[in-house]
Enzyme design. Structure first.
Site, PDB file in Angstrom:
ATOM      1  CE  LYS A  71      71.704  62.473  59.912  1.00 51.84           C
ATOM      2  NZ  LYS A  71      71.871  63.926  59.903  1.00 51.84           N
ATOM      3  CG  ASP A 107      70.786  66.638  63.040  1.00 51.01           C
ATOM      4  OD1 ASP A 107      71.774  66.556  63.801  1.00 51.01           O
ATOM      5  OD2 ASP A 107      70.714  66.028  61.955  1.00 51.01           O
TER       6      ASP A 107
HETATM    7  P1  NAP Z   1      72.672  66.631  52.048  1.00 57.70           P
HETATM    8  O1  NAP Z   1      71.400  66.023  52.482  1.00 57.70           O
HETATM    9  O2  NAP Z   1      73.518  65.938  51.043  1.00 57.70           O
HETATM   10  O3  NAP Z   1      72.310  68.114  51.485  1.00 57.70           O
HETATM   11  C1  NAP Z   1      73.292  68.965  50.981  1.00 57.70           C
HETATM   12  C2  NAP Z   1      72.663  70.194  50.328  1.00 57.70           C
HETATM   13  O4  NAP Z   1      73.741  70.998  49.833  1.00 57.70           O
HETATM   14  C3  NAP Z   1      71.766  69.908  49.128  1.00 57.70           C
HETATM   15  O5  NAP Z   1      70.805  70.925  49.011  1.00 57.70           O
HETATM   16  C4  NAP Z   1      72.759  69.983  47.959  1.00 57.70           C
HETATM   17  O6  NAP Z   1      72.173  70.353  46.723  1.00 57.70           O
HETATM   18  C5  NAP Z   1      73.633  71.132  48.415  1.00 57.70           C
HETATM   19  N1  NAP Z   1      74.948  71.033  47.796  1.00 57.70           N
HETATM   20  C6  NAP Z   1      75.832  70.008  47.890  1.00 57.70           C
HETATM   21  N2  NAP Z   1      76.938  70.288  47.154  1.00 57.70           N
HETATM   22  C7  NAP Z   1      76.732  71.498  46.600  1.00 57.70           C
HETATM   23  C8  NAP Z   1      77.491  72.330  45.718  1.00 57.70           C
HETATM   24  N3  NAP Z   1      78.711  71.955  45.286  1.00 57.70           N
HETATM   25  N4  NAP Z   1      76.969  73.501  45.315  1.00 57.70           N
HETATM   26  C9  NAP Z   1      75.753  73.886  45.739  1.00 57.70           C
HETATM   27  N5  NAP Z   1      74.961  73.154  46.555  1.00 57.70           N
HETATM   28  C10 NAP Z   1      75.457  71.978  46.983  1.00 57.70           C
HETATM   29  O7  NAP Z   1      73.651  66.895  53.277  1.00 57.70           O
HETATM   30  P2  NAP Z   1      73.218  67.265  54.784  1.00 57.70           P
HETATM   31  O8  NAP Z   1      73.074  66.023  55.581  1.00 57.70           O
HETATM   32  O9  NAP Z   1      72.089  68.218  54.709  1.00 57.70           O
HETATM   33  O10 NAP Z   1      74.561  67.976  55.324  1.00 57.70           O
HETATM   34  C11 NAP Z   1      74.966  69.200  54.765  1.00 57.70           C
HETATM   35  C12 NAP Z   1      76.106  69.826  55.579  1.00 57.70           C
HETATM   36  O11 NAP Z   1      75.688  70.063  56.912  1.00 57.70           O
HETATM   37  C13 NAP Z   1      77.358  68.967  55.687  1.00 57.70           C
HETATM   38  O12 NAP Z   1      78.455  69.845  55.563  1.00 57.70           O
HETATM   39  C14 NAP Z   1      77.286  68.390  57.088  1.00 57.70           C
HETATM   40  O13 NAP Z   1      78.556  68.111  57.621  1.00 57.70           O
HETATM   41  C15 NAP Z   1      76.635  69.546  57.827  1.00 57.70           C
HETATM   42  N6  NAP Z   1      75.908  69.117  59.039  1.00 57.70           N
HETATM   43  C16 NAP Z   1      76.300  69.651  60.228  1.00 57.70           C
HETATM   44  C17 NAP Z   1      75.621  69.290  61.396  1.00 57.70           C
HETATM   45  C18 NAP Z   1      76.059  69.848  62.722  1.00 57.70           C
HETATM   46  O14 NAP Z   1      75.675  69.296  63.753  1.00 57.70           O
HETATM   47  N7  NAP Z   1      76.805  70.923  62.751  1.00 57.70           N
HETATM   48  C19 NAP Z   1      74.528  68.402  61.337  1.00 57.70           C
HETATM   49  C20 NAP Z   1      74.143  67.902  60.082  1.00 57.70           C
HETATM   50  C21 NAP Z   1      74.850  68.266  58.939  1.00 57.70           C
HETATM   51  P3  NAP Z   1      71.696  69.248  45.625  1.00 57.70           P
HETATM   52  O15 NAP Z   1      70.473  68.612  46.227  1.00 57.70           O
HETATM   53  O16 NAP Z   1      71.448  70.062  44.424  1.00 57.70           O
HETATM   54  O17 NAP Z   1      72.831  68.267  45.489  1.00 57.70           O
END
Ligand code: NAP
Length: 285
Positions: A71, A107
């Site tokens: 992305k 998004d």
């Molecule tokens: P990302 O860029 O990897 O960010 C994830 C965030 O969550 C980071 O701040 C990370 O912290 C934190 N995190 C991950 N594992 C964790 C844990 N075990 N404990 C505490 N914090 C944790 O991912 P993303 O693209 O933002 O996506 C995140 C979520 O949103 C996913 O579940 C995805 O499926 C969902 N999503 C949904 C939609 C929708 O349309 N509904 C769209 C986009 C994303 P660190 O930086 O410290 O690792």
């Protein structure tokens, strides 16, 4: 009318096997009379991204969605980036106009449309975002655009929360905190909405949830989890049992898809058909 025209679309990521996009778009194309529009999962490793993007031009793909891990990096290989995607620093949709590739981030509009559907007005609200990753950036930008009064980011890594807040200081009153800190526990007591953007609680780790005491939230605060599998995460179940209104991530997924479809075709898809395809494929997992 049914068209015999052939066009190709896809989702570019690694891995992409789990993606619901192929079924969602294919159902919408067929319902709109485009049975020969193909939507293909494109599993591309990070080092191969440049070649893959050039290949989209060579093969005449009309558009692709983009997911983890591409992305952010895909921007450098595109000809133009739309204003939202530029601020967010991430692209989730690429449209090919005769060899000119433009990157978009849908998004943001998906998130804002989902809030509107839930009758939540971000204007003048205090919004709390959990997590500081890619989805949090898009959501933060959406809240800034809609003039939320105050935005609090809580994350396990306070440096990341503060760095994200600093990136958006020109657009709104944004602060980042350690989500275990006393300051954060105090500040969420005035939240109008709490949005989980971490994967905590996502299938298969359904017993997880962010370490937030929901009893601290004021009565009536909307608890929003952008996870869509499962439909009710542990966070949402806990919130519902405490009497809070809740919202899951399915509408955001659907409505960002609607916007990407519009960018690809200039048309509005049949949302019922898209939603049915999503739900059917979620159930079969
Ligand atoms: P990302 O860029 O990897 O960010 C994830 C965030 O969550 C980071 O701040 C990370 O912290 C934190 N995190 C991950 N594992 C964790 C844990 N075990 N404990 C505490 N914090 C944790 O991912 P993303 O693209 O933002 O996506 C995140 C979520 O949103 C996913 O579940 C995805 O499926 C969902 N999503 C949904 C939609 C929708 O349309 N509904 C769209 C986009 C994303 P660190 O930086 O410290 O690792």
């Amino acid at each position: 009318m049914v068209s015999s025209e052939i066009k190709n679309f896809g989702i570019l990521g690694f891995p992409v096997g789990h993606s619901l996009s192929p079924q969602m778009y294919k159902a919408a194309f067929t319902a709109a009379g485009f049975p020969n529009y193909n939507y293909i999962p494109l599993s591309i490793q990070a080092g191969k991204l440049y070649m893959a993007v050039e290949g989209l031009k060579g093969l005449g793909f009309r558009g692709v969605n983009v997911t983890i891990p591409h992305k952010t990096t895909i921007s450098r290989y595109l000809d133009a980036i739309d204003a939202d995607a530029l601020v967010i620093g991430a692209v989730n949709t690429v449209v090919n106009d005769g060899g000119m590739l433009t990157g978009y981030n849908t998004d943001v509009s998906g998130f804002l449309a989902a809030l509107a559907e839930a009758n939540f007005l971000p204007e003048d609200s205090h919004a709390v975002i959990l997590g500081a990753g890619g989805a949090a950036r898009a959501i933060l930008w959406g809240l800034c655009k809609r003039k939320a009064e105050y935005i609090t980011i809580g994350a396990r890594n306070p440096q990341k929360a503060q760095a994200l807040a600093n990136d958006f200081l020109n657009y709104g009153a944004v602060e980042g905190f350690d989500w275990n800190s006393d300051e954060f526990k105090e500040i969420i007591q005035t939240a109008d909405i709490l949005i989980n953007t971490t994967p905590l609680g996502m299938f298969p780790n359904v017993d997880n949830m962010p370490p937030i005491d929901l009893k601290l939230l004021p009565e009536g605060a909307l608890v929003y989890d952008i996870i869509y599998n499962p439909a009710e995460t542990k966070l949402l179940k806990t919130a519902r049992e405490l009497g809070f209104p809740t919202l899951n991530g399915l509408s955001m997924l659907l409505l960002q898809g609607k916007e990407s479809y519009r960018l690809y075709t200039g048309q509005i898809p049949d949302l019922k058909v898209m939603a049915k395809a999503l739900e059917k494929n979620l159930k079969s997992r």
